[in-house]
Design a protein around this motif. Structure first.
Motif, PDB file in Angstrom:
ATOM      1  N   LYS A 119       0.841  -1.201   0.000  1.00  0.00           N
ATOM      2  CA  LYS A 119       0.000   0.000   0.000  1.00  0.00           C
ATOM      3  C   LYS A 119       0.873   1.246   0.000  1.00  0.00           C
ATOM      4  N   ARG A 120       1.901   1.251   0.808  1.00  0.00           N
ATOM      5  CA  ARG A 120       2.805   2.404   0.855  1.00  0.00           C
ATOM      6  C   ARG A 120       3.490   2.614  -0.499  1.00  0.00           C
ATOM      7  N   VAL A 121       3.908   1.526  -1.140  1.00  0.00           N
ATOM      8  CA  VAL A 121       4.530   1.637  -2.462  1.00  0.00           C
ATOM      9  C   VAL A 121       3.541   2.208  -3.467  1.00  0.00           C
ATOM     10  N   MET A 122       2.300   1.726  -3.424  1.00  0.00           N
ATOM     11  CA  MET A 122       1.281   2.225  -4.347  1.00  0.00           C
ATOM     12  C   MET A 122       1.036   3.714  -4.127  1.00  0.00           C
ATOM     13  N   LEU A 123       0.998   4.142  -2.875  1.00  0.00           N
ATOM     14  CA  LEU A 123       0.796   5.559  -2.590  1.00  0.00           C
ATOM     15  C   LEU A 123       1.978   6.395  -3.074  1.00  0.00           C
ATOM     16  N   TRP A 124       3.194   5.899  -2.853  1.00  0.00           N
ATOM     17  CA  TRP A 124       4.370   6.609  -3.346  1.00  0.00           C
ATOM     18  C   TRP A 124       4.331   6.727  -4.864  1.00  0.00           C
ATOM     19  N   CYS A 125       3.969   5.626  -5.521  1.00  0.00           N
ATOM     20  CA  CYS A 125       3.885   5.653  -6.988  1.00  0.00           C
ATOM     21  C   CYS A 125       2.889   6.704  -7.452  1.00  0.00           C
ATOM     22  N   GLU A 126       1.729   6.749  -6.835  1.00  0.00           N
ATOM     23  CA  GLU A 126       0.715   7.728  -7.232  1.00  0.00           C
ATOM     24  C   GLU A 126       1.213   9.148  -7.016  1.00  0.00           C
ATOM     25  N   GLY A 127       1.846   9.396  -5.872  1.00  0.00           N
ATOM     26  CA  GLY A 127       2.359  10.739  -5.586  1.00  0.00           C
ATOM     27  C   GLY A 127       3.432  11.175  -6.564  1.00  0.00           C
ATOM     28  N   VAL A 128       4.352  10.275  -6.871  1.00  0.00           N
ATOM     29  CA  VAL A 128       5.423  10.605  -7.823  1.00  0.00           C
ATOM     30  C   VAL A 128       4.842  10.798  -9.219  1.00  0.00           C
ATOM     31  N   TRP A 129       3.860   9.969  -9.571  1.00  0.00           N
ATOM     32  CA  TRP A 129       3.181  10.119 -10.860  1.00  0.00           C
ATOM     33  C   TRP A 129       2.576  11.514 -10.994  1.00  0.00           C
ATOM     34  N   VAL A 130       1.889  11.965  -9.945  1.00  0.00           N
ATOM     35  CA  VAL A 130       1.264  13.293  -9.979  1.00  0.00           C
ATOM     36  C   VAL A 130       2.328  14.367 -10.215  1.00  0.00           C
ATOM     37  N   LEU A 131       3.452  14.253  -9.523  1.00  0.00           N
ATOM     38  CA  LEU A 131       4.513  15.251  -9.695  1.00  0.00           C
ATOM     39  C   LEU A 131       5.108  15.201 -11.096  1.00  0.00           C
TER      40      LEU A 131
ATOM     41  N   ALA B 260      -5.528  16.402 -16.682  1.00  0.00           N
ATOM     42  CA  ALA B 260      -6.547  15.383 -16.423  1.00  0.00           C
ATOM     43  C   ALA B 260      -5.911  14.093 -15.922  1.00  0.00           C
ATOM     44  N   ASP B 261      -4.790  13.704 -16.529  1.00  0.00           N
ATOM     45  CA  ASP B 261      -4.105  12.481 -16.112  1.00  0.00           C
ATOM     46  C   ASP B 261      -3.573  12.626 -14.692  1.00  0.00           C
ATOM     47  N   ALA B 262      -2.961  13.758 -14.390  1.00  0.00           N
ATOM     48  CA  ALA B 262      -2.452  13.985 -13.034  1.00  0.00           C
ATOM     49  C   ALA B 262      -3.595  13.960 -12.019  1.00  0.00           C
ATOM     50  N   LEU B 263      -4.716  14.557 -12.367  1.00  0.00           N
ATOM     51  CA  LEU B 263      -5.871  14.546 -11.459  1.00  0.00           C
ATOM     52  C   LEU B 263      -6.411  13.128 -11.254  1.00  0.00           C
ATOM     53  N   SER B 264      -6.344  12.305 -12.294  1.00  0.00           N
ATOM     54  CA  SER B 264      -6.800  10.919 -12.134  1.00  0.00           C
ATOM     55  C   SER B 264      -5.925  10.180 -11.130  1.00  0.00           C
ATOM     56  N   TYR B 265      -4.640  10.505 -11.073  1.00  0.00           N
ATOM     57  CA  TYR B 265      -3.758   9.869 -10.101  1.00  0.00           C
ATOM     58  C   TYR B 265      -3.998  10.411  -8.691  1.00  0.00           C
ATOM     59  N   VAL B 266      -4.443  11.650  -8.582  1.00  0.00           N
ATOM     60  CA  VAL B 266      -4.842  12.177  -7.272  1.00  0.00           C
ATOM     61  C   VAL B 266      -6.042  11.375  -6.753  1.00  0.00           C
ATOM     62  N   VAL B 267      -7.019  11.142  -7.634  1.00  0.00           N
ATOM     63  CA  VAL B 267      -8.188  10.341  -7.249  1.00  0.00           C
ATOM     64  C   VAL B 267      -7.757   8.927  -6.862  1.00  0.00           C
ATOM     65  N   SER B 268      -6.858   8.352  -7.639  1.00  0.00           N
ATOM     66  CA  SER B 268      -6.363   7.015  -7.329  1.00  0.00           C
ATOM     67  C   SER B 268      -5.625   6.997  -5.985  1.00  0.00           C
ATOM     68  N   PHE B 269      -4.825   8.040  -5.721  1.00  0.00           N
ATOM     69  CA  PHE B 269      -4.129   8.146  -4.440  1.00  0.00           C
ATOM     70  C   PHE B 269      -5.129   8.125  -3.289  1.00  0.00           C
ATOM     71  N   LEU B 270      -6.183   8.917  -3.425  1.00  0.00           N
ATOM     72  CA  LEU B 270      -7.202   8.974  -2.376  1.00  0.00           C
ATOM     73  C   LEU B 270      -7.906   7.631  -2.210  1.00  0.00           C
ATOM     74  N   THR B 271      -8.162   6.954  -3.319  1.00  0.00           N
ATOM     75  CA  THR B 271      -8.818   5.653  -3.269  1.00  0.00           C
ATOM     76  C   THR B 271      -7.931   4.618  -2.594  1.00  0.00           C
ATOM     77  N   VAL B 272      -6.667   4.566  -2.985  1.00  0.00           N
ATOM     78  CA  VAL B 272      -5.735   3.612  -2.377  1.00  0.00           C
ATOM     79  C   VAL B 272      -5.544   3.919  -0.895  1.00  0.00           C
ATOM     80  N   SER B 273      -5.494   5.206  -0.549  1.00  0.00           N
ATOM     81  CA  SER B 273      -5.302   5.558   0.862  1.00  0.00           C
ATOM     82  C   SER B 273      -6.488   5.132   1.726  1.00  0.00           C
ATOM     83  N   ALA B 274      -7.649   4.922   1.113  1.00  0.00           N
ATOM     84  CA  ALA B 274      -8.833   4.485   1.863  1.00  0.00           C
ATOM     85  C   ALA B 274      -8.854   2.982   2.125  1.00  0.00           C
ATOM     86  N   ILE B 275      -7.950   2.230   1.515  1.00  0.00           N
ATOM     87  CA  ILE B 275      -7.890   0.776   1.741  1.00  0.00           C
ATOM     88  C   ILE B 275      -7.449   0.528   3.181  1.00  0.00           C
TER      89      ILE B 275
END
Length: 157
Positions: A20-32, A118-133
């Motif tokens: 989960k932590r790796v997935m969150l890091w990936c999403e955050g780096v993707w957004v940047l 739009a792509d960066a925003l989709s990863y923000v949504v994904s970050f929030l979704t993964v963080s809710a697991i």
């Protein structure tokens, strides 16, 4: 290139890390990485090298995220739900592959930075979704892992 370099090592590394932590890091780096493209575009500073770096970083994050995503599914669904969940996951990926390019072209036609935003925003949504697991997505080992290189070699074999 990230697939060739990181796909097999990602599996071995993810067996040692909190997925989960790796997935969150990936999403955050993707957004940047993706977010840097429209910012540079708006500032008139976008370069080919930046696009290559953003693509490589995004591709590397994709490799780690996708390996983690596939490996955590058994922890998130009951055994009898696993086959339909895998099918839904594959359908989601294929659907995005079909819809994404034309949508990206349409957004690019509206504004050159829009598909990246739009792509960066989709990863923000994904970050929030993964963080809710709430499930624990770490691998439980009965014995300590062997050397990483040995596990990577076994994966290649």
């Amino acid at each position: 290139m990230p697939y060739l370099l990181f796909y097999v090592p990602a599996g071995a590394l993810l067996d040692r890390l909190d997925r989960k932590r790796v997935m969150l890091w990936c999403e955050g780096v993707w957004v940047l990485a993706l977010g840097s493209v429209p910012v540079a575009l708006w500032l008139g500073r976008l370069t080919y090298v930046q696009l290559l770096v953003a693509g490589f970083v995004g591709g590397t994050c994709y490799v780690f995220f996708s390996v983690a995503e596939k490996s955590v599914l058994p922890a998130l669904v009951r055994p009898e739900q696993l086959t339909p969940a895998l099918a839904q996951q594959e359908a989601k990926s294929r659907g995005a592959g079909l819809v994404g390019p034309p949508l990206g072209g349409l957004l690019y036609g509206v504004a050159h930075a829009l598909p990246f935003v739009a792509d960066a925003l989709s990863y923000v949504v994904s970050f929030l979704t993964v963080s809710a697991i709430r499930a624990d997505l770490r691998v439980r080992r009965t014995e300590p892992p062997g050397p990483l290189w040995r596990e990577v070699a076994a994966g290649v074999g």
